[in-house]
Write a protein that holds these residues in place. Structure first.
Motif, PDB file in Angstrom:
ATOM      1  N   GLU A   1       0.829  -1.206   0.000  1.00 28.74           N
ATOM      2  CA  GLU A   1       0.000   0.000   0.000  1.00 28.74           C
ATOM      3  C   GLU A   1       0.864   1.257   0.000  1.00 28.74           C
ATOM      4  OE1 GLU A   1      -2.636  -0.230   3.366  1.00 28.74           O
ATOM      5  OE2 GLU A   1      -3.595  -2.062   2.631  1.00 28.74           O
TER       6      GLU A   1
ATOM      7  N   LYS B   1       2.271   1.682  -3.508  1.00 31.28           N
ATOM      8  CA  LYS B   1       1.214   2.161  -4.406  1.00 31.28           C
ATOM      9  C   LYS B   1       0.909   3.628  -4.158  1.00 31.28           C
ATOM     10  CE  LYS B   1      -3.473   0.979  -5.965  1.00 31.28           C
ATOM     11  NZ  LYS B   1      -3.861   2.337  -6.239  1.00 31.28           N
ATOM     12  N   ALA B   2       0.876   4.027  -2.886  1.00 34.34           N
ATOM     13  CA  ALA B   2       0.603   5.433  -2.556  1.00 34.34           C
ATOM     14  C   ALA B   2       1.712   6.344  -3.076  1.00 34.34           C
ATOM     15  CB  ALA B   2       0.455   5.593  -1.046  1.00 34.34           C
TER      16      ALA B   2
ATOM     17  N   ILE C   1       3.624   5.697  -5.727  1.00 35.99           N
ATOM     18  CA  ILE C   1       3.492   5.722  -7.186  1.00 35.99           C
ATOM     19  C   ILE C   1       2.359   6.662  -7.602  1.00 35.99           C
ATOM     20  CG2 ILE C   1       2.823   4.333  -9.199  1.00 35.99           C
ATOM     21  CD1 ILE C   1       4.357   2.001  -7.886  1.00 35.99           C
ATOM     22  N   ASP C   2       1.250   6.589  -6.870  1.00 35.70           N
ATOM     23  CA  ASP C   2       0.100   7.449  -7.159  1.00 35.70           C
ATOM     24  C   ASP C   2       0.294   8.876  -6.668  1.00 35.70           C
ATOM     25  OD1 ASP C   2      -1.066   5.212  -8.230  1.00 35.70           O
ATOM     26  OD2 ASP C   2      -2.379   4.835  -6.509  1.00 35.70           O
ATOM     27  N   GLN C   3       1.433   9.138  -6.042  1.00 38.26           N
ATOM     28  CA  GLN C   3       1.791  10.450  -5.517  1.00 38.26           C
ATOM     29  C   GLN C   3       0.724  11.000  -4.577  1.00 38.26           C
ATOM     30  OE1 GLN C   3       2.746  12.836  -8.944  1.00 38.26           O
ATOM     31  NE2 GLN C   3       4.706  11.837  -9.224  1.00 38.26           N
ATOM     32  N   GLN C   4       0.289  10.139  -3.667  1.00 36.67           N
ATOM     33  CA  GLN C   4      -0.651  10.578  -2.644  1.00 36.67           C
ATOM     34  C   GLN C   4       0.085  11.453  -1.648  1.00 36.67           C
ATOM     35  OE1 GLN C   4      -2.802   7.306  -0.968  1.00 36.67           O
ATOM     36  NE2 GLN C   4      -3.589   6.628  -2.937  1.00 36.67           N
TER      37      GLN C   4
END
Length: 132
Positions: free
Chosen positions: A21, A24-25, A27-30
């Motif tokens: 997670e 992924k965060a 990569i998604d630039q959260q």
């Protein structure tokens, strides 16, 4: 030790899940707050277990890191896993890779797991090798 590893399989898989997670965060630039919250959740999970449980988790990581062969390719980030034959049974592997961990404190074990960059990949390999 192997029976405790079986009991901790869920905890190890939870650590792997949180790390995926986090990746992924990123990569998604959260936002940094979301990523920091996930990292704190992972840290809390690691620090919530006992010293003996940390020793087992570290042992599974050691098995995953050391019981396979790895081939690194020049000018590439790819790492190929070489499935070498494993000659020891699960109990013998746990004994072999936990030998020096007995001298570490709970804090040293937690720190080693918490700040290691390849925890997920080593845990996945260790879980597979040990059939957890």
């Amino acid at each position: 030790m192997y029976s405790l590893a079986k009991k901790l399989a869920g905890t190890m898989k939870a650590i792997i899940q949180i790390e995926s997670e986090i990746v992924k965060a990123k990569i998604d630039q959260q936002g940094e707050e979301i990523i920091l919250g996930m990292e704190q959740r992972r840290s809390g999970l690691i620090n919530s277990v006992t010293r003996d449980e940390l020793m087992v988790i570290q042992t599974v990581m050691n098995v995953g890191r050391s019981e396979r062969g790895y081939r690194y390719h020049f000018n590439s980030e790819d790492v190929e896993i070489i499935n070498l034959p494993i000659e020891l049974n699960e109990h013998e592997l746990m004994q072999k890779y936990s030998y020096y961990l007995i001298h570490k404190t709970k804090e040293e074990l937690a720190h080693g797991i918490e700040y290691h960059t390849l925890v997920s990949s080593f845990l996945k390999e260790g879980i597979e090798i040990l059939k957890l």
